[in-house]
Design a protein around this motif. Structure first.
Motif, PDB file in Angstrom:
ATOM      1  N   ASP A 173       0.824  -1.216   0.000  1.00 25.78           N
ATOM      2  CA  ASP A 173       0.000   0.000   0.000  1.00 25.78           C
ATOM      3  C   ASP A 173       0.855   1.262   0.000  1.00 25.78           C
ATOM      4  N   ILE A 174       1.998   1.239   0.708  1.00 27.39           N
ATOM      5  CA  ILE A 174       2.886   2.402   0.718  1.00 27.39           C
ATOM      6  C   ILE A 174       3.587   2.535  -0.635  1.00 27.39           C
ATOM      7  N   MET A 175       3.995   1.417  -1.232  1.00 25.00           N
ATOM      8  CA  MET A 175       4.606   1.485  -2.557  1.00 25.00           C
ATOM      9  C   MET A 175       3.633   2.087  -3.564  1.00 25.00           C
ATOM     10  N   ALA A 176       2.364   1.730  -3.452  1.00 26.79           N
ATOM     11  CA  ALA A 176       1.365   2.287  -4.365  1.00 26.79           C
ATOM     12  C   ALA A 176       1.236   3.795  -4.185  1.00 26.79           C
ATOM     13  N   ARG A 177       1.315   4.278  -2.948  1.00 28.40           N
ATOM     14  CA  ARG A 177       1.242   5.725  -2.702  1.00 28.40           C
ATOM     15  C   ARG A 177       2.401   6.457  -3.380  1.00 28.40           C
ATOM     16  N   PHE A 178       3.598   5.906  -3.258  1.00 22.87           N
ATOM     17  CA  PHE A 178       4.755   6.558  -3.885  1.00 22.87           C
ATOM     18  C   PHE A 178       4.639   6.542  -5.408  1.00 22.87           C
ATOM     19  N   ILE A 179       4.179   5.440  -5.972  1.00 22.51           N
ATOM     20  CA  ILE A 179       4.040   5.361  -7.430  1.00 22.51           C
ATOM     21  C   ILE A 179       2.991   6.356  -7.921  1.00 22.51           C
ATOM     22  N   ASP A 180       1.866   6.437  -7.231  1.00 25.50           N
ATOM     23  CA  ASP A 180       0.754   7.277  -7.687  1.00 25.50           C
ATOM     24  C   ASP A 180       1.012   8.764  -7.498  1.00 25.50           C
ATOM     25  N   HIS A 181       1.788   9.137  -6.479  1.00 17.06           N
ATOM     26  CA  HIS A 181       1.894  10.556  -6.123  1.00 17.06           C
ATOM     27  C   HIS A 181       3.306  11.127  -6.219  1.00 17.06           C
ATOM     28  N   ALA A 182       4.346  10.308  -6.128  1.00 17.56           N
ATOM     29  CA  ALA A 182       5.710  10.855  -6.045  1.00 17.56           C
ATOM     30  C   ALA A 182       6.657  10.253  -7.056  1.00 17.56           C
ATOM     31  N   ALA A 183       6.133   9.715  -8.159  1.00 20.13           N
ATOM     32  CA  ALA A 183       7.004   9.056  -9.131  1.00 20.13           C
ATOM     33  C   ALA A 183       7.948  10.025  -9.815  1.00 20.13           C
ATOM     34  N   GLU A 184       7.660  11.339  -9.783  1.00 24.86           N
ATOM     35  CA  GLU A 184       8.535  12.333 -10.406  1.00 24.86           C
ATOM     36  C   GLU A 184       9.659  12.784  -9.479  1.00 24.86           C
ATOM     37  N   LEU A 185       9.649  12.327  -8.239  1.00 29.17           N
ATOM     38  CA  LEU A 185      10.568  12.832  -7.226  1.00 29.17           C
ATOM     39  C   LEU A 185      11.497  11.733  -6.743  1.00 29.17           C
ATOM     40  N   ASP A 186      12.737  12.116  -6.422  1.00 29.59           N
ATOM     41  CA  ASP A 186      13.637  11.222  -5.714  1.00 29.59           C
ATOM     42  C   ASP A 186      13.311  11.300  -4.232  1.00 29.59           C
ATOM     43  N   VAL A 187      13.426  10.164  -3.549  1.00 30.07           N
ATOM     44  CA  VAL A 187      13.008  10.081  -2.150  1.00 30.07           C
ATOM     45  C   VAL A 187      14.176   9.557  -1.328  1.00 30.07           C
ATOM     46  N   GLU A 188      14.392  10.166  -0.158  1.00 28.35           N
ATOM     47  CA  GLU A 188      15.437   9.696   0.754  1.00 28.35           C
ATOM     48  C   GLU A 188      14.884   9.660   2.167  1.00 28.35           C
ATOM     49  N   ILE A 189      15.142   8.544   2.845  1.00 27.67           N
ATOM     50  CA  ILE A 189      14.844   8.409   4.266  1.00 27.67           C
ATOM     51  C   ILE A 189      16.167   8.317   4.993  1.00 27.67           C
ATOM     52  N   VAL A 190      16.414   9.244   5.894  1.00 27.40           N
ATOM     53  CA  VAL A 190      17.678   9.248   6.629  1.00 27.40           C
ATOM     54  C   VAL A 190      17.424   9.820   8.020  1.00 27.40           C
ATOM     55  N   ASP A 191      17.921   9.116   9.046  1.00 24.08           N
ATOM     56  CA  ASP A 191      17.633   9.472  10.438  1.00 24.08           C
ATOM     57  C   ASP A 191      16.117   9.539  10.610  1.00 24.08           C
ATOM     58  N   ASP A 192      15.611  10.621  11.176  1.00 25.47           N
ATOM     59  CA  ASP A 192      14.157  10.746  11.339  1.00 25.47           C
ATOM     60  C   ASP A 192      13.582  11.771  10.361  1.00 25.47           C
ATOM     61  N   TRP A 193      14.049  11.710   9.091  1.00 20.45           N
ATOM     62  CA  TRP A 193      13.589  12.625   8.049  1.00 20.45           C
ATOM     63  C   TRP A 193      13.209  11.832   6.797  1.00 20.45           C
ATOM     64  N   LEU A 194      12.212  12.362   6.109  1.00 22.38           N
ATOM     65  CA  LEU A 194      11.869  11.914   4.765  1.00 22.38           C
ATOM     66  C   LEU A 194      12.020  13.107   3.838  1.00 22.38           C
TER      67      LEU A 194
END
Length: 384
Positions: A249-270
């Protein structure tokens, strides 16, 4: 981000210039911007000096040209006053154009800050004009020099979210390059492993557009269509944790809404990254960004339950099996020993073990090839 409705009217409404000037003065007094330069006073002074020197040089060239034209006209016997004044009119015209450009630049920056500040307050957020070297752990924030963020729009509810533009420079002299980014920073409830989602849709001819590359053996392939849109990197040994975080379900959210953006999770930040400005005066851009963040916020709460099993569990306090029973055996039960929870029920404290805090970086093959070409050319030149 908890505003009842998205309101973009401050970005496009007509402006009362007198009200705008008063508002900018108030922003300067509060230390939130209000500067026509959109940066510190020192930077503004430097820009003014450089532009002034350039303008004087241009005017000087035209004055010299005008004097030469006038001298030629006099030497040929032309005595018409209109013709003699023509060079002066030409120089004044050029000076007027320069002044007009300066005024437009100053007014445009002031209007941008005024609109973004009103837009932020209307949508229950705050605005800061500029921030030097933001202390954020993302991969774009530790590269190059002259690092600064601009047009920062921040929301505090239901969690901290920051929209901003970002600049840094690399190289020197003729090879000096300014890199432009837009980013969205979302504060998480707990530190997570370092995970990168490199969007495939914005890659260039030589691969990723991100300023840092990582070892390919950290690439984790996920099920479904996710790999068509993102290349996911996670630290070695954290593949199971990445699968826990990136449920279907989370993968679907990223595909549907953020496919144009690079995403990084580091420490307590997205972080969400784009190679263009994201904090703009375009209502359509803001509507898209709000939809992206709201879609992700609905799913980020489940990440707060993640714990790193590599960390030492916290010591459990003694507990009893429930309320004190009543009846003949009450005294014996109440005075009996209490037992700690079984080890299986203990949860590690929030945090990430050392091996999961950062991805292992690699050297770009393109950079190596460039160095080899330069060295080969240098050796070839010396030999010749």
């Amino acid at each position: 981000m908890s505003a009842p409705a998205f309101d973009a009217r401050p970005l496009t409404d007509s402006i009362d210039r007198r009200a705008m000037r008063a508002h900018l003065q108030q922003m300067r007094a509060q230390g939130r911007g209000g500067s026509v330069w959109g940066a510190s006073t020192v930077q503004g002074v430097i820009v003014l000096i450089v532009f002034g020197v350039f303008a004087l040089g241009v005017v000087g060239v035209f004055i010299s040209t005008a004097v030469g034209i006038a001298s030629a006209m006099v030497s040929t016997g032309v005595s018409s006053g209109a013709l003699v004044l023509l060079p002066l009119v030409f120089v004044l015209g050029i000076a007027s154009v320069i002044v007009f450009v300066i005024v437009r630049v100053l007014r445009g920056r002031g209007e941008r800050e005024y609109r973004l500040d009103r837009f932020a307050s209307t949508n229950a957020m705050s605005y800061v004009s500029a921030l030097a070297a933001p202390a954020l752990p993302g991969i774009i924030f530790g590269v190059g020099s002259s690092r600064h963020a601009s047009d920062l729009v921040r929301g505090m509810r239901p969690r901290f979210v920051e929209f901003a533009n970002y600049r840094y420079t690399t190289g020197s002299g003729k090879n000096r390059t300014t890199h432009r980014w837009g980013y969205v920073a979302v504060r998480l409830d707990t530190p997570l492993p370092h995970i990168l989602l490199d969007a495939t849709g914005n890659n260039g001819l030589f691969g990723s557009n991100l300023p840092t590359s990582f070892d390919r053996d950290q690439r984790l392939r996920l099920e479904g269509d996710f790999d068509r849109y993102f290349s996911l990197f996670c630290p070695r040994g954290y593949e199971r944790d990445a699968l826990y975080l990136f449920t279907p379900d989370i993968m679907a959210r990223f595909i549907d809404h953020a496919a144009e953006l690079d995403v990084e999770i580091v420490d307590d930040w997205l972080f969400l990254y784009a190679k263009r400005d994201l904090s703009t005066l375009d209502p359509a851009t803001w509507a898209w960004l709000f939809s992206v963040v709201r879609a992700l916020l609905d799913k980020l709460d489940q990440w707060s339950r993640w714990r790193d099993d590599r960390l030492t569990p916290a010591t459990a306090a003694p507990v009893t099996a429930g309320p004190t029973p009543e009846g003949p055996d009450a005294a014996v039960t109440a005075s009996g020993p209490s037992f700690p929870l079984p080890a299986a029920q203990l949860r590690p404290p929030p945090g990430v073990a050392r091996e999961g805090r950062r991805l292992t970086r690699s050297v770009s093959w393109l950079s190596i090839a460039a160095v080899v070409v330069v060295l080969a050319f240098w050796v070839f030149t010396i030999v010749l």
